[in-house]
Scaffold this motif. Structure first.
Motif, mmCIF file in Angstrom:
data_model
loop_
_atom_site.group_PDB
_atom_site.id
_atom_site.type_symbol
_atom_site.label_atom_id
_atom_site.label_comp_id
_atom_site.label_asym_id
_atom_site.label_seq_id
_atom_site.Cartn_x
_atom_site.Cartn_y
_atom_site.Cartn_z
ATOM 1 N N MET A 1 9.874 -15.784 -52.729
ATOM 2 C CA MET A 1 8.962 -15.325 -53.762
ATOM 3 C C MET A 1 7.926 -14.345 -53.200
ATOM 4 O O MET A 1 7.600 -13.354 -53.824
ATOM 5 N N SER A 2 7.412 -14.619 -52.004
ATOM 6 C CA SER A 2 6.407 -13.735 -51.414
ATOM 7 C C SER A 2 6.954 -12.326 -51.199
ATOM 8 O O SER A 2 6.238 -11.345 -51.393
ATOM 9 N N GLU A 3 8.230 -12.241 -50.821
ATOM 10 C CA GLU A 3 8.842 -10.927 -50.606
ATOM 11 C C GLU A 3 8.903 -10.137 -51.915
ATOM 12 O O GLU A 3 8.621 -8.936 -51.942
ATOM 13 N N ARG A 4 9.246 -10.815 -53.007
ATOM 14 C CA ARG A 4 9.301 -10.149 -54.314
ATOM 15 C C ARG A 4 7.908 -9.695 -54.743
ATOM 16 O O ARG A 4 7.734 -8.604 -55.280
ATOM 17 N N THR A 5 6.915 -10.554 -54.496
ATOM 18 C CA THR A 5 5.527 -10.202 -54.818
ATOM 19 C C THR A 5 5.107 -8.960 -54.038
ATOM 20 O O THR A 5 4.564 -8.014 -54.608
ATOM 21 N N ARG A 6 5.377 -8.950 -52.741
ATOM 22 C CA ARG A 6 5.012 -7.802 -51.901
ATOM 23 C C ARG A 6 5.689 -6.521 -52.400
ATOM 24 O O ARG A 6 5.084 -5.449 -52.432
ATOM 25 N N ASP A 7 6.952 -6.636 -52.822
ATOM 26 C CA ASP A 7 7.683 -5.474 -53.323
ATOM 27 C C ASP A 7 7.016 -4.911 -54.580
ATOM 28 O O ASP A 7 6.835 -3.694 -54.702
ATOM 29 N N VAL A 8 6.627 -5.761 -55.515
ATOM 30 C CA VAL A 8 5.971 -5.303 -56.751
ATOM 31 C C VAL A 8 4.618 -4.679 -56.419
ATOM 32 O O VAL A 8 4.254 -3.630 -56.966
ATOM 33 N N GLU A 79 -6.454 -1.394 -46.591
ATOM 34 C CA GLU A 79 -6.630 -1.958 -45.256
ATOM 35 C C GLU A 79 -5.688 -3.124 -44.996
ATOM 36 O O GLU A 79 -5.236 -3.317 -43.877
ATOM 37 N N ARG A 80 -5.391 -3.899 -46.052
ATOM 38 C CA ARG A 80 -4.575 -5.083 -45.846
ATOM 39 C C ARG A 80 -4.013 -5.573 -47.164
ATOM 40 O O ARG A 80 -4.668 -5.474 -48.196
ATOM 41 N N ILE A 81 -2.802 -6.099 -47.112
ATOM 42 C CA ILE A 81 -2.181 -6.761 -48.257
ATOM 43 C C ILE A 81 -1.807 -8.166 -47.806
ATOM 44 O O ILE A 81 -1.048 -8.335 -46.842
ATOM 45 N N LEU A 82 -2.367 -9.159 -48.461
ATOM 46 C CA LEU A 82 -2.098 -10.558 -48.150
ATOM 47 C C LEU A 82 -1.279 -11.143 -49.294
ATOM 48 O O LEU A 82 -1.654 -10.990 -50.458
ATOM 49 N N VAL A 83 -0.186 -11.808 -48.974
ATOM 50 C CA VAL A 83 0.702 -12.353 -50.007
ATOM 51 C C VAL A 83 0.925 -13.828 -49.754
ATOM 52 O O VAL A 83 1.189 -14.247 -48.619
ATOM 53 N N ASP A 84 0.822 -14.617 -50.821
ATOM 54 C CA ASP A 84 1.089 -16.051 -50.774
ATOM 55 C C ASP A 84 1.823 -16.421 -52.052
ATOM 56 O O ASP A 84 1.196 -16.577 -53.111
ATOM 57 N N GLY A 85 3.135 -16.509 -51.979
ATOM 58 C CA GLY A 85 3.936 -16.815 -53.158
ATOM 59 C C GLY A 85 3.765 -15.728 -54.206
ATOM 60 O O GLY A 85 3.951 -14.548 -53.917
ATOM 61 N N VAL A 89 -3.430 -10.271 -52.483
ATOM 62 C CA VAL A 89 -4.770 -9.701 -52.430
ATOM 63 C C VAL A 89 -4.661 -8.405 -51.644
ATOM 64 O O VAL A 89 -4.127 -8.378 -50.533
ATOM 65 N N VAL A 90 -5.145 -7.334 -52.244
ATOM 66 C CA VAL A 90 -5.152 -6.024 -51.614
ATOM 67 C C VAL A 90 -6.609 -5.712 -51.277
ATOM 68 O O VAL A 90 -7.469 -5.752 -52.164
ATOM 69 N N LEU A 91 -6.872 -5.413 -50.013
ATOM 70 C CA LEU A 91 -8.214 -5.069 -49.569
ATOM 71 C C LEU A 91 -8.227 -3.606 -49.155
ATOM 72 O O LEU A 91 -7.280 -3.128 -48.518
ATOM 73 N N GLY A 92 -9.294 -2.915 -49.527
ATOM 74 C CA GLY A 92 -9.364 -1.508 -49.171
ATOM 75 C C GLY A 92 -10.710 -0.902 -49.478
ATOM 76 O O GLY A 92 -11.683 -1.607 -49.757
ATOM 77 N N ALA A 110 -11.490 -5.449 -53.560
ATOM 78 C CA ALA A 110 -10.478 -6.492 -53.406
ATOM 79 C C ALA A 110 -9.756 -6.575 -54.741
ATOM 80 O O ALA A 110 -10.388 -6.597 -55.800
ATOM 81 N N LEU A 111 -8.452 -6.573 -54.687
ATOM 82 C CA LEU A 111 -7.624 -6.632 -55.887
ATOM 83 C C LEU A 111 -6.766 -7.888 -55.802
ATOM 84 O O LEU A 111 -5.977 -8.033 -54.875
ATOM 85 N N HIS A 112 -6.957 -8.811 -56.750
ATOM 86 C CA HIS A 112 -6.155 -10.040 -56.800
ATOM 87 C C HIS A 112 -5.082 -9.860 -57.865
ATOM 88 O O HIS A 112 -5.392 -9.640 -59.037
ATOM 89 N N LEU A 113 -3.844 -9.917 -57.428
ATOM 90 C CA LEU A 113 -2.700 -9.761 -58.327
ATOM 91 C C LEU A 113 -1.873 -11.038 -58.343
ATOM 92 O O LEU A 113 -1.783 -11.740 -57.332
ATOM 93 N N THR A 114 -1.269 -11.317 -59.478
ATOM 94 C CA THR A 114 -0.263 -12.368 -59.578
ATOM 95 C C THR A 114 0.989 -11.730 -60.157
ATOM 96 O O THR A 114 0.910 -10.978 -61.133
ATOM 97 N N VAL A 115 2.128 -12.024 -59.546
ATOM 98 C CA VAL A 115 3.410 -11.476 -59.982
ATOM 99 C C VAL A 115 4.312 -12.633 -60.403
ATOM 100 O O VAL A 115 4.518 -13.575 -59.636
ATOM 101 N N GLU A 116 4.805 -12.547 -61.627
ATOM 102 C CA GLU A 116 5.719 -13.558 -62.153
ATOM 103 C C GLU A 116 6.894 -12.847 -62.793
ATOM 104 O O GLU A 116 6.699 -11.920 -63.583
ATOM 105 N N ASP A 117 8.093 -13.269 -62.450
ATOM 106 C CA ASP A 117 9.320 -12.661 -62.986
ATOM 107 C C ASP A 117 9.332 -11.140 -62.798
ATOM 108 O O ASP A 117 9.767 -10.395 -63.678
#
Length: 139
Positions: A1-8, A79-85, A89-92, A110-117
């Motif tokens: 799931m984390s890989e799909r989130t990172r891709d989106v 600066e950084r993209i942190l993914v957990d499931g 969170v994108v920091l810049g 800081a950008l908090h994103l949630t990716v579903e489906d």
């Protein structure tokens, strides 16, 4: 799931950088949980800071940003993209110059994103909106 989130998230950042507002909006679910930090009620000088929930409104958000800034002077960096499931969170740092007045501003974000489906269901961005507002009102 984390890989799909990172891709989106990567697709989102690429489409934003390319200025393809409609393709950017295609990455969002309807409705989307959208939030910008301050001011929640908006400000006339900063029309993109307001509630949104649909793809059309998301596209309009990015169009409005583009209309008010000089794209050639955009120095925004990630600066950084942190993914957990499903969460990311994108920091810049936002570095923009206001069109019309030439006032430059810088704001960490800081950008908090949630990716579903495969779609973004949450877009919460935290930035120094007071600095942004001051730059736009000075122009």
């Amino acid at each position: 799931m984390s890989e799909r989130t990172r891709d989106v998230v990567t697709q989102l950042l690429t489409r934003i950088a390319e200025g393809d507002h409609d393709r950017t909006a295609e990455l969002f679910a309807e409705p989307v949980d959208w939030r910008l930090s301050w001011p929640s009620e908006g400000h006339p000088a900063v029309p993109w800071i307001r509630p949104r929930s649909s793809r059309a409104e998301v596209a309009e958000h990015f169009r409005s940003l583009a209309e008010h800034h000089v794209p050639e002077l955009n120095g925004t960096s990630i600066e950084r993209i942190l993914v957990d499931g499903p969460h990311a969170v994108v920091l810049g740092v936002i570095k923009q110059t206001v069109r019309g007045g030439g006032v430059a501003y810088t704001s960490p974000f800081a950008l908090h994103l949630t990716v579903e489906d495969g779609l973004i269901t949450r877009y919460h961005i935290y930035e120094d909106s007071l600095t942004v507002t001051r730059a736009l009102t000075a122009s």
